[in-house]
Write a protein that holds these residues in place. Structure first.
Motif, mmCIF file in Angstrom:
data_model
loop_
_atom_site.group_PDB
_atom_site.id
_atom_site.type_symbol
_atom_site.label_atom_id
_atom_site.label_comp_id
_atom_site.label_asym_id
_atom_site.label_seq_id
_atom_site.Cartn_x
_atom_site.Cartn_y
_atom_site.Cartn_z
ATOM 1 N N PRO A 96 0.849 -1.190 0.000
ATOM 2 C CA PRO A 96 0.000 0.000 0.000
ATOM 3 C C PRO A 96 0.886 1.242 0.000
ATOM 4 O O PRO A 96 2.016 1.223 0.492
ATOM 5 C CB PRO A 96 -0.780 -0.133 1.312
ATOM 6 C CG PRO A 96 -0.792 -1.606 1.587
ATOM 7 C CD PRO A 96 0.547 -2.095 1.117
ATOM 8 N N ILE A 97 0.394 2.334 -0.544
ATOM 9 C CA ILE A 97 1.243 3.498 -0.781
ATOM 10 C C ILE A 97 1.830 4.068 0.505
ATOM 11 O O ILE A 97 2.978 4.543 0.513
ATOM 12 C CB ILE A 97 0.472 4.582 -1.571
ATOM 13 C CG1 ILE A 97 1.457 5.642 -2.088
ATOM 14 C CG2 ILE A 97 -0.649 5.187 -0.740
ATOM 15 C CD1 ILE A 97 0.847 6.579 -3.106
ATOM 16 N N SER A 98 1.095 4.001 1.614
ATOM 17 C CA SER A 98 1.638 4.539 2.867
ATOM 18 C C SER A 98 2.848 3.742 3.322
ATOM 19 O O SER A 98 3.838 4.308 3.803
ATOM 20 C CB SER A 98 0.563 4.543 3.955
ATOM 21 O OG SER A 98 0.056 3.231 4.162
ATOM 22 N N LYS A 99 2.797 2.435 3.159
ATOM 23 C CA LYS A 99 3.946 1.596 3.523
ATOM 24 C C LYS A 99 5.097 1.842 2.570
ATOM 25 O O LYS A 99 6.272 1.895 2.972
ATOM 26 C CB LYS A 99 3.532 0.129 3.540
ATOM 27 C CG LYS A 99 4.651 -0.848 3.894
ATOM 28 C CD LYS A 99 5.258 -1.450 2.636
ATOM 29 C CE LYS A 99 6.257 -2.562 2.932
ATOM 30 N NZ LYS A 99 6.906 -3.075 1.713
ATOM 31 N N ALA A 100 4.812 2.003 1.285
ATOM 32 C CA ALA A 100 5.871 2.269 0.303
ATOM 33 C C ALA A 100 6.573 3.588 0.619
ATOM 34 O O ALA A 100 7.802 3.677 0.555
ATOM 35 C CB ALA A 100 5.278 2.297 -1.097
ATOM 36 N N ARG A 101 5.810 4.606 0.949
ATOM 37 C CA ARG A 101 6.412 5.897 1.290
ATOM 38 C C ARG A 101 7.255 5.802 2.556
ATOM 39 O O ARG A 101 8.294 6.455 2.675
ATOM 40 C CB ARG A 101 5.313 6.952 1.454
ATOM 41 C CG ARG A 101 4.679 7.378 0.133
ATOM 42 C CD ARG A 101 3.476 8.258 0.351
ATOM 43 N NE ARG A 101 2.957 8.794 -0.908
ATOM 44 C CZ ARG A 101 1.770 9.357 -1.050
ATOM 45 N NH1 ARG A 101 0.952 9.470 0.012
ATOM 46 N NH2 ARG A 101 1.364 9.803 -2.220
ATOM 47 N N LYS A 102 6.821 4.983 3.502
ATOM 48 C CA LYS A 102 7.605 4.779 4.723
ATOM 49 C C LYS A 102 8.925 4.103 4.388
ATOM 50 O O LYS A 102 9.966 4.424 4.984
ATOM 51 C CB LYS A 102 6.803 3.935 5.715
ATOM 52 C CG LYS A 102 7.545 3.629 7.008
ATOM 53 C CD LYS A 102 7.929 4.890 7.769
ATOM 54 C CE LYS A 102 8.608 4.543 9.084
ATOM 55 N NZ LYS A 102 9.110 5.750 9.783
ATOM 56 N N GLU A 103 8.912 3.175 3.439
ATOM 57 C CA GLU A 103 10.175 2.548 3.010
ATOM 58 C C GLU A 103 11.141 3.590 2.456
ATOM 59 O O GLU A 103 12.347 3.518 2.688
ATOM 60 C CB GLU A 103 9.921 1.461 1.970
ATOM 61 C CG GLU A 103 9.600 0.107 2.554
ATOM 62 C CD GLU A 103 10.032 -1.043 1.659
ATOM 63 O OE1 GLU A 103 11.235 -1.191 1.397
ATOM 64 O OE2 GLU A 103 9.147 -1.780 1.212
ATOM 65 N N ILE A 104 10.616 4.531 1.703
ATOM 66 C CA ILE A 104 11.469 5.579 1.140
ATOM 67 C C ILE A 104 12.124 6.384 2.257
ATOM 68 O O ILE A 104 13.346 6.573 2.274
ATOM 69 C CB ILE A 104 10.663 6.517 0.218
ATOM 70 C CG1 ILE A 104 9.993 5.748 -0.927
ATOM 71 C CG2 ILE A 104 11.567 7.629 -0.314
ATOM 72 C CD1 ILE A 104 10.928 5.146 -1.918
ATOM 73 N N SER A 105 11.317 6.871 3.185
ATOM 74 C CA SER A 105 11.857 7.733 4.234
ATOM 75 C C SER A 105 12.840 6.982 5.124
ATOM 76 O O SER A 105 13.887 7.527 5.520
ATOM 77 C CB SER A 105 10.721 8.333 5.078
ATOM 78 O OG SER A 105 9.972 7.315 5.720
ATOM 79 N N THR A 106 12.543 5.727 5.429
ATOM 80 C CA THR A 106 13.464 4.931 6.242
ATOM 81 C C THR A 106 14.772 4.703 5.504
ATOM 82 O O THR A 106 15.868 4.801 6.087
ATOM 83 C CB THR A 106 12.831 3.584 6.609
ATOM 84 O OG1 THR A 106 11.649 3.804 7.388
ATOM 85 C CG2 THR A 106 13.800 2.713 7.412
ATOM 86 N N SER A 107 14.701 4.421 4.216
ATOM 87 C CA SER A 107 15.904 4.165 3.422
ATOM 88 C C SER A 107 16.758 5.415 3.281
ATOM 89 O O SER A 107 17.991 5.344 3.300
ATOM 90 C CB SER A 107 15.515 3.617 2.047
ATOM 91 O OG SER A 107 14.825 2.386 2.170
ATOM 92 N N VAL A 108 16.119 6.561 3.137
ATOM 93 C CA VAL A 108 16.866 7.821 3.101
ATOM 94 C C VAL A 108 17.629 8.007 4.412
ATOM 95 O O VAL A 108 18.809 8.391 4.426
ATOM 96 C CB VAL A 108 15.917 9.010 2.838
ATOM 97 C CG1 VAL A 108 16.635 10.340 3.083
ATOM 98 C CG2 VAL A 108 15.379 8.954 1.414
#
Length: 477
Positions: A96-108
């Protein structure tokens, strides 16, 4: 569908598998073809490791400022290209998009933390009994690091298993899950565009059960970092012991969340919903067993069931959607078998328990017997079981009865009970009045027992990914 076939990434180039074989990467929404990828064999593993070893001879001497700059640039590019990465995570692994966006921020955050760690590699000046001697110790990189990553958070784990090795002067060969290879290949392009030298980061795609042993056992691989199932992790642990390699393992969990009668039920409920159903339960830190003190048990179960039944199961690109598809037919069968077995053995199905396409409804069970598979094993789906308890002592006993020990949570306003639980529960991570699913780049992340061996974090990685060297200088006889 990503129509063009995708090749291996070895030595800074896209190369086909030596066998010429391919495999399919499916979209979990409907198992339609998402991408076709090169299927690596043992020869390709050797080529990737040799490329990494060759690159190591120069990469190990790169300046801290260079490595810092490359990793910061990678973080900047990830932010700029976040929409592309979000689309990959949605379509390849059903995020889901909220989880995908969280992956981005965590990876950054992981990339930025690794960039900062490039300047933390320090040694010591040591006392000596020899007159006229200077005695010092330094840290040096190990060499080629192998990373084996899972499907559920392929961006986070792809970055985690590469950023700190690169920051410390090592080179990397990454083997992603065959269910999430495209995201990892996209990381390769990210690093290349950021300026990381050719050969320092390599990706081989294929079936782990076919080439994993070859990678782990390769004589030039000095450390193996693994995230995945306990069964596979134990196999890797044994191989690393046999071949004298360092290893870090982040494996499964059967994580307890405890709610005492004096807890803030609203916060406990929110944490339970997040912990049980984020990314449809396909997270090692999921709250798969919830222990609730009897005075608030019935109220809590009713509210949890109401919340679960109302969770969004629509378009994955809709921020209201929380429940996406289960990744594969194998995992779908596992979930169904666990629930069926529990119900057959007397469990009450309070909500859920059915399919909507490849999505499993958020499911809450009570009265799960100890002989049910779901009672003790990780289901890895949107399924949780709730059990009544009479005290924090009973909660602690039940929490520690599991061979797993990744994370745990307790909700209470009693500091003494909270700290007693936190100190005595057998888990690598404990959260008081917080969800079981939590992570930051610099904290010691990992579990005990069947949940892991070793830890992941910037501080721990500085030690694990380097080796001490003692140097003396005799300046006066």
């Amino acid at each position: 569908m990503n129509s063009d076939p995708h090749l291996l990434w070895i030595g800074g180039q896209s190369v086909p598998a030596s066998s010429g074989e391919w495999f399919d990467d499916l979209n979990p929404i409907d198992d339609s073809l998402y991408a076709t990828l090169s299927k690596a064999n043992a020869q390709d593993v050797d080529s990737a490791v040799c490329a990494a070893q060759t690159a190591f001879e120069s990469y190990r001497n790169s300046l801290p400022s260079d490595r810092e700059g490359w990793l910061i640039r990678a973080a900047e590019l990830l932010i700029a290209q976040s929409d592309e990465f979000v689309a990959l995570l949605i379509d390849e692994v059903g995020s889901p998009i909220s989880k995908a966006r969280k992956e981005i921020s965590t990876s950054v955050g992981l990339l930025r933390a690794a960039a900062g760690a490039t300047r933390q590699l320090s040694g010591k000046t040591l006392p000596t009994n020899v007159p006229g001697r200077i005695s010092i110790s330094t840290r040096q990189p190990l060499g080629v690091i192998a990373g084996i990553t899972p499907f559920n958070v392929p961006l986070i784990k792809g970055i985690k298993h590469s950023a700190m090795p690169l920051a410390t002067g090592n080179t990397v060969v990454l083997l992603p899950s065959e269910l999430a290879p495209l995201t990892t290949l996209r990381i390769a392009k990210l690093f290349s565009d950021a300026g990381i030298p050719d050969g320092a980061f390599n990706v081989i795609t294929g079936n782990g059960y076919e080439i994993g042993d070859t990678l782990v056992s390769h004589p030039d691989v000095k450390l193996v970092g693994f995230t995945g199932s306990t069964t596979v992790g134990n196999r890797i642990h044994a191989l690393c012991g046999q071949h004298g390699k360092r290893v870090t393992l982040e494996m499964g969990g059967k994580n307890p969340l405890v709610v005492l009668k004096d807890a803030d039920l609203d916060k406990a409920l929110s944490a339970s919903v997040l912990g049980s159903f984020l990314y449809q339960g396909q997270i090692c830190m999921a709250s798969s067993r919830i222990y609730v003190e009897r005075p608030v048990y019935d109220t809590f179960v009713d509210r949890l069931c109401a919340a679960a039944s109302g969770l969004g199961r629509g378009d994955l690109r809709d921020p209201k959607t929380m429940i996406g598809p289960i990744i594969s037919s194998r995992q779908r069968n596992r979930i169904q078998q666990h629930v069926n077995d529990a119900v057959t053995k007397g469990a009450a199905l309070r909500v859920g328990g059915d399919w909507e396409g490849h999505r499993y409804q958020p499911t809450v069970l009570t009265d799960v017997s100890e002989d049910a598979t779901l009672f003790g094993e990780e289901t890895f789906g949107p399924v949780t079981a709730v059990y009544p308890i009479d005290s924090v002592h009973e909660a602690l006993r039940l929490a520690n009865a599991s061979p797993y020990g990744l994370c745990a949570s307790i909700f209470t306003s009693d500091l003494q009970s909270a700290m007693q639980f936190a100190q005595q529960v057998q888990a690598g991570m404990v959260h008081i009045n917080g969800a079981t699913i939590q992570e930051e780049p610099h904290v010691p992340f990992g579990g005990v027992g069947n949940s892991g061996f070793g830890l992941e974090s910037t501080d721990v990685d500085l030690a694990d990914l380097t080796q001490w060297k003692w140097i003396t200088v005799q300046y006066d006889e």
